[in-house]
Design a protein around this motif. Structure first.
Motif, PDB file in Angstrom:
ATOM      1  N   ASP A   1      -6.902  12.683   3.355  1.00  7.94           N
ATOM      2  CA  ASP A   1      -7.331  11.819   2.257  1.00  7.94           C
ATOM      3  C   ASP A   1      -6.818  10.380   2.379  1.00  7.94           C
ATOM      4  N   LEU A   2      -6.067  10.084   3.460  1.00 13.06           N
ATOM      5  CA  LEU A   2      -5.589   8.714   3.651  1.00 13.06           C
ATOM      6  C   LEU A   2      -6.625   7.950   4.461  1.00 13.06           C
ATOM      7  N   THR A   3      -7.473   7.237   3.754  1.00 11.52           N
ATOM      8  CA  THR A   3      -8.566   6.515   4.410  1.00 11.52           C
ATOM      9  C   THR A   3      -8.220   5.053   4.583  1.00 11.52           C
ATOM     10  N   ARG A   4      -8.903   4.448   5.552  1.00 19.38           N
ATOM     11  CA  ARG A   4      -8.710   3.016   5.788  1.00 19.38           C
ATOM     12  C   ARG A   4      -9.134   2.212   4.556  1.00 19.38           C
ATOM     13  N   GLU A   5     -10.185   2.664   3.896  1.00 25.38           N
ATOM     14  CA  GLU A   5     -10.681   1.966   2.703  1.00 25.38           C
ATOM     15  C   GLU A   5      -9.635   1.986   1.582  1.00 25.38           C
ATOM     16  N   LYS A   6      -8.948   3.110   1.445  1.00 23.84           N
ATOM     17  CA  LYS A   6      -7.931   3.248   0.405  1.00 23.84           C
ATOM     18  C   LYS A   6      -6.787   2.264   0.618  1.00 23.84           C
ATOM     19  N   LEU A   7      -6.340   2.105   1.863  1.00 24.66           N
ATOM     20  CA  LEU A   7      -5.256   1.178   2.172  1.00 24.66           C
ATOM     21  C   LEU A   7      -5.723  -0.268   2.159  1.00 24.66           C
ATOM     22  N   ALA A   8      -6.961  -0.488   2.629  1.00 26.48           N
ATOM     23  CA  ALA A   8      -7.463  -1.856   2.782  1.00 26.48           C
ATOM     24  C   ALA A   8      -7.702  -2.557   1.450  1.00 26.48           C
ATOM     25  N   GLN A   9      -7.851  -1.791   0.365  1.00 24.76           N
ATOM     26  CA  GLN A   9      -8.074  -2.437  -0.929  1.00 24.76           C
ATOM     27  C   GLN A   9      -6.841  -3.233  -1.365  1.00 24.76           C
ATOM     28  N   TYR A  10      -5.681  -2.894  -0.774  1.00 27.39           N
ATOM     29  CA  TYR A  10      -4.467  -3.657  -1.031  1.00 27.39           C
ATOM     30  C   TYR A  10      -4.194  -4.645   0.099  1.00 27.39           C
TER      31      TYR A  10
ATOM     32  N   PRO B   1      -5.662  -5.156   4.038  1.00 26.37           N
ATOM     33  CA  PRO B   1      -6.482  -4.739   5.188  1.00 26.37           C
ATOM     34  C   PRO B   1      -5.692  -4.701   6.497  1.00 26.37           C
ATOM     35  N   GLU B   2      -4.765  -5.635   6.658  1.00 21.62           N
ATOM     36  CA  GLU B   2      -3.964  -5.656   7.885  1.00 21.62           C
ATOM     37  C   GLU B   2      -3.104  -4.399   7.985  1.00 21.62           C
ATOM     38  N   PHE B   3      -2.523  -3.975   6.862  1.00 21.28           N
ATOM     39  CA  PHE B   3      -1.726  -2.751   6.847  1.00 21.28           C
ATOM     40  C   PHE B   3      -2.597  -1.558   7.246  1.00 21.28           C
ATOM     41  N   ALA B   4      -3.822  -1.506   6.705  1.00 19.13           N
ATOM     42  CA  ALA B   4      -4.732  -0.401   7.013  1.00 19.13           C
ATOM     43  C   ALA B   4      -5.015  -0.325   8.511  1.00 19.13           C
ATOM     44  N   ASP B   5      -5.298  -1.475   9.119  1.00 17.87           N
ATOM     45  CA  ASP B   5      -5.601  -1.509  10.552  1.00 17.87           C
ATOM     46  C   ASP B   5      -4.408  -1.098  11.397  1.00 17.87           C
ATOM     47  N   GLN B   6      -3.230  -1.564  11.021  1.00 15.38           N
ATOM     48  CA  GLN B   6      -2.069  -1.297  11.862  1.00 15.38           C
ATOM     49  C   GLN B   6      -1.455   0.076  11.583  1.00 15.38           C
ATOM     50  N   TYR B   7      -1.545   0.554  10.359  1.00 13.91           N
ATOM     51  CA  TYR B   7      -0.938   1.855  10.040  1.00 13.91           C
ATOM     52  C   TYR B   7      -1.768   3.013  10.612  1.00 13.91           C
ATOM     53  N   LEU B   8      -3.081   2.864  10.587  1.00 16.76           N
ATOM     54  CA  LEU B   8      -3.967   3.924  11.068  1.00 16.76           C
ATOM     55  C   LEU B   8      -4.582   3.619  12.425  1.00 16.76           C
ATOM     56  N   GLY B   9      -4.534   2.343  12.813  1.00 20.71           N
ATOM     57  CA  GLY B   9      -5.232   1.914  14.020  1.00 20.71           C
ATOM     58  C   GLY B   9      -6.599   1.360  13.650  1.00 20.71           C
ATOM     59  N   PRO B  10      -7.124   0.394  14.421  1.00 17.26           N
ATOM     60  CA  PRO B  10      -8.428  -0.190  14.121  1.00 17.26           C
ATOM     61  C   PRO B  10      -9.538   0.860  14.171  1.00 17.26           C
ATOM     62  N   VAL B  11     -10.680   0.519  13.625  1.00 18.39           N
ATOM     63  CA  VAL B  11     -11.843   1.413  13.653  1.00 18.39           C
ATOM     64  C   VAL B  11     -12.158   1.784  15.101  1.00 18.39           C
ATOM     65  N   GLY B  12     -12.271   3.067  15.363  1.00 19.98           N
ATOM     66  CA  GLY B  12     -12.570   3.534  16.722  1.00 19.98           C
ATOM     67  C   GLY B  12     -11.360   3.644  17.627  1.00 19.98           C
ATOM     68  N   GLN B  13     -10.178   3.215  17.146  1.00 19.94           N
ATOM     69  CA  GLN B  13      -8.959   3.308  17.965  1.00 19.94           C
ATOM     70  C   GLN B  13      -7.820   3.936  17.141  1.00 19.94           C
ATOM     71  N   PRO B  14      -7.998   5.162  16.674  1.00 25.67           N
ATOM     72  CA  PRO B  14      -6.958   5.771  15.839  1.00 25.67           C
ATOM     73  C   PRO B  14      -5.660   5.976  16.610  1.00 25.67           C
ATOM     74  N   ILE B  15      -4.555   5.903  15.899  1.00 27.93           N
ATOM     75  CA  ILE B  15      -3.242   6.142  16.500  1.00 27.93           C
ATOM     76  C   ILE B  15      -3.096   7.638  16.783  1.00 27.93           C
TER      77      ILE B  15
ATOM     78  N   PRO C   1       0.828  -1.218   0.000  1.00 31.68           N
ATOM     79  CA  PRO C   1       0.000   0.000   0.000  1.00 31.68           C
ATOM     80  C   PRO C   1       0.860   1.265   0.000  1.00 31.68           C
ATOM     81  N   ASP C   2       0.242   2.364  -0.405  1.00 30.51           N
ATOM     82  CA  ASP C   2       0.919   3.659  -0.445  1.00 30.51           C
ATOM     83  C   ASP C   2       0.313   4.564   0.621  1.00 30.51           C
ATOM     84  N   ALA C   3       1.105   4.866   1.674  1.00 30.77           N
ATOM     85  CA  ALA C   3       0.606   5.738   2.739  1.00 30.77           C
ATOM     86  C   ALA C   3       0.515   7.193   2.286  1.00 30.77           C
ATOM     87  N   GLY C   4       1.153   7.530   1.168  1.00 34.10           N
ATOM     88  CA  GLY C   4       1.024   8.871   0.605  1.00 34.10           C
ATOM     89  C   GLY C   4       2.082   9.838   1.113  1.00 34.10           C
ATOM     90  N   SER C   5       2.563  10.674   0.217  1.00 36.80           N
ATOM     91  CA  SER C   5       3.638  11.618   0.553  1.00 36.80           C
ATOM     92  C   SER C   5       3.225  12.609   1.636  1.00 36.80           C
TER      93      SER C   5
END
Length: 556
Positions: free
Chosen positions: A430-439, A441-455, A402-406
């Motif tokens: 613009d960095l959404t969980r949906e954008k990362l999860a399409q590649y 999902p585990e990266f999306a959860d860990q990079y941003l934090g699970p739903v309701g538990q943002p880093i 996934p691309d976390a974006g510049s």
């Protein structure tokens, strides 16, 4: 003519290294060793982290890793830990006198050549005769040295000690001991370069041996100092900062290499926050050191003055010109890379946080401050290896990294430089969980934090990075390595004298604060000189003493 000769030499080196990439691969080493396990690891007391918002994870327990002397580990080649990719480290060291002053440049031209001559002589003795002040060289390593060490005049580095080292079925010549060729004025930085290694212990041997070689060859009025900024120098001087550069090689394909680059790129802020080690300039930090409940918060103390000031030899914090996500290494991709970072050639464009187009077919990672300890250097290298291995496994499943974006990377890069692990973590809008999860999902959860538990904090972001890489760290046999221990302690604990988050930057700050509070001269120059030697004589030794604690999420 000299430039043409140099280009020809680079091409020959590149050809040798690339042709050696097919042999002695990780899969062969891994098959030979069997799956890596952690025999003897045991759990101790529960540690209550429930009341501390910085800690993620549950059921923290003390983790006791069997301790073995370095000499025993080094001699036990049968149980060395294979690396999935070849790994070499360029280690830059301060050379200064008793007061932290740099020796005059003209004087050092002569002295440096004499130092290198001594290094060649001593290195030859180490390899072929043995010396009482160095551990015996394992036969595996001795056989990979294909020629006696020799001296060579280099256009940029001056007189250098070269070693010819086996790389698969071929070899590569390495300038292992010389001045840093990128420093053209004022004074010299000593650059120690390990050969490309295929085992963790092999890499630690070379790093430790080259440090000790520097100690043995420097005149008594000069010292090596392992820190990214000379704490005694009054102001930052352009080019005079020290880093650890890693070169990762032997990728199975160009796609694997460029996707590994993308994985490292995603975690650049995390790597910065773990490797900050230049918080003191002119013998003081940038603000008052605050310690609250055993935690070195020091909110306004810049953690990496090197990265703050060295803006010409690394990437910047402007997202528009930040190194881009790539899916290829072809000419179009190279042109896109150069266009993005606004450089005219790869020679100019290589001075970035991470660079996938080196002359040797490697990825170069330049982001890390020079660390005080060899132990932490090796641990950081293992973490980068795990990132690349994760990229390999994703590609094997047909998944893009996934691309976390510049915007997200550059923003958090800047805050990590200023505050390290206590900085806030801010993903771009613009960095959404949906954008990362399409590649992934585990990266999306860990990079941003699970739903309701943002880093919220970088320390938490680094913890989740470890959650994301846990399976790879375990599979590679890295998780319970003594070299990985201080890296994990930085965010999971325990450190005997402070609560996480803590890196070697906080260690410098705590040392300064301790001396100040006890009425001593707060200069830590002599301490760094002393510790530079202490922590290279035994590459298992490091400042972050204490028992490792890990949550259930890292153990299971």
């Amino acid at each position: 003519m000299a430039k043409d000769k140099k280009k020809k030499q680079k091409k020959e080196k590149k050809k040798k290294q690339k042709s050696g990439q097919k042999a002695d691969t990780f899969s062969k080493l891994y098959a030979k060793k069997g799956k890596a396990e952690a025999p003897g690891v045991s759990l101790g007391n529960n540690i209550d982290r429930s009341g501390d918002k910085l800690f993620l994870g549950t059921d923290y327990r003390e983790v006791y890793i069997p301790e073995r002397p370095w000499a025993e580990m080094l001699a036990d080649t049968e149980h060395w830990t294979p690396l999935p990719f070849t790994h070499g480290i360029e280690m830059e060291l301060i050379i200064a006198d008793d007061n932290g002053n740099y020796p005059p440049g003209e004087e050092m031209v002569y002295r440096m050549k004499e130092i290198v001559k001594d290094a060649i002589k001593i290195m030859d003795e180490i390899l072929y005769e043995g010396r009482s002040d160095f551990l015996p060289v394992p036969e595996y390593i001795r056989q990979k040295v294909l020629a006696r060490p020799w001296g060579r005049d280099d256009l940029e580095k001056g007189y250098a000690m070269d070693i010819r080292y086996a790389l698969g079925d071929n070899s590569v010549d390495i300038d292992t001991f010389a001045r840093d060729g990128n420093v053209t004025a004022i004074t010299y930085i000593l650059e120690l370069v390990t050969p490309p290694c295929v085992y963790v212990e092999e890499l630690a041997f070379w790093a430790s041996t080259l440090f000790l070689l520097a100690k043995a060859t420097l005149p008594k009025d000069l010292h090596i100092i392992a820190s990214a900024i000379n704490p005694a120098t009054q102001t930052y001087q352009r080019g005079l900062s020290q880093a650890d550069h890693s070169h990762i090689g032997t990728f199975q394909s160009e796609l694997e290499k460029v996707q590994s680059y993308c994985m490292i790129r995603n975690f650049l802020p995390h790597l910065i926050s773990l490797t900050c080690n230049s918080p003191i300039l002119n013998n003081k930090p940038t603000d008052v050191v605050k310690i609250i409940n055993g935690r070195i918060t020091a909110p306004n103390c810049v953690r990496s003055l090197r990265l703050k000031y060295n803006t010409t030899m690394l990437s910047g914090n402007n997202p528009k010109f930040f190194i881009p996500y790539l899916t290829s290494t072809d000419q179009n991709s190279q042109n896109f890379f150069l266009q993005t970072v606004q450089k005219a050639s790869l020679e100019d464009g290589r001075f970035q946080d991470v660079f996938p187009f080196t002359d040797w077919g490697t990825i170069e990672i330049r982001i890390s401050d020079a660390q005080i300890s060899i132990c932490r250097r090796i641990g950081v290298g293992m973490l980068i290896q795990a990132m690349c291995y994760k990229a390999r496994k994703l590609l094997e499943k047909g998944v893009w990294v996934p691309d976390a974006g510049s915007q997200t990377i550059a923003t958090n890069r800047q805050s990590a430089i200023e505050r390290g692990l206590i900085s806030l973590f801010r993903p771009a809008p613009d960095l959404t969980r949906e954008k990362l999860a399409q590649y992934d999902p585990e990266f999306a959860d860990q990079y941003l934090g699970p739903v309701g538990q943002p880093i919220r904090y970088m320390m938490q972001a680094v913890q989740r990075m470890f959650f994301y890489l846990k399976d790879e760290l375990k599979e590679l046999g890295f998780l319970y390595s003594p070299f990985m221990k201080p890296i994990l302690q930085s965010v999971f604990g325990n450190v005997s004298y402070a609560e996480p988050p803590i890196t070697e930057a906080e260690y410098q700050l705590s040392l300064y604060d301790y001396k100040l509070k006890n009425g001593e001269d707060p200069s830590i120059l002599y301490d760094l000189i002393y510790f530079t030697i202490q922590y290279c004589q035994d590459p298992l030794n490091n400042p972050l003493t204490g028992v490792l604690t890990l949550p259930k999420e890292m153990r299971d």
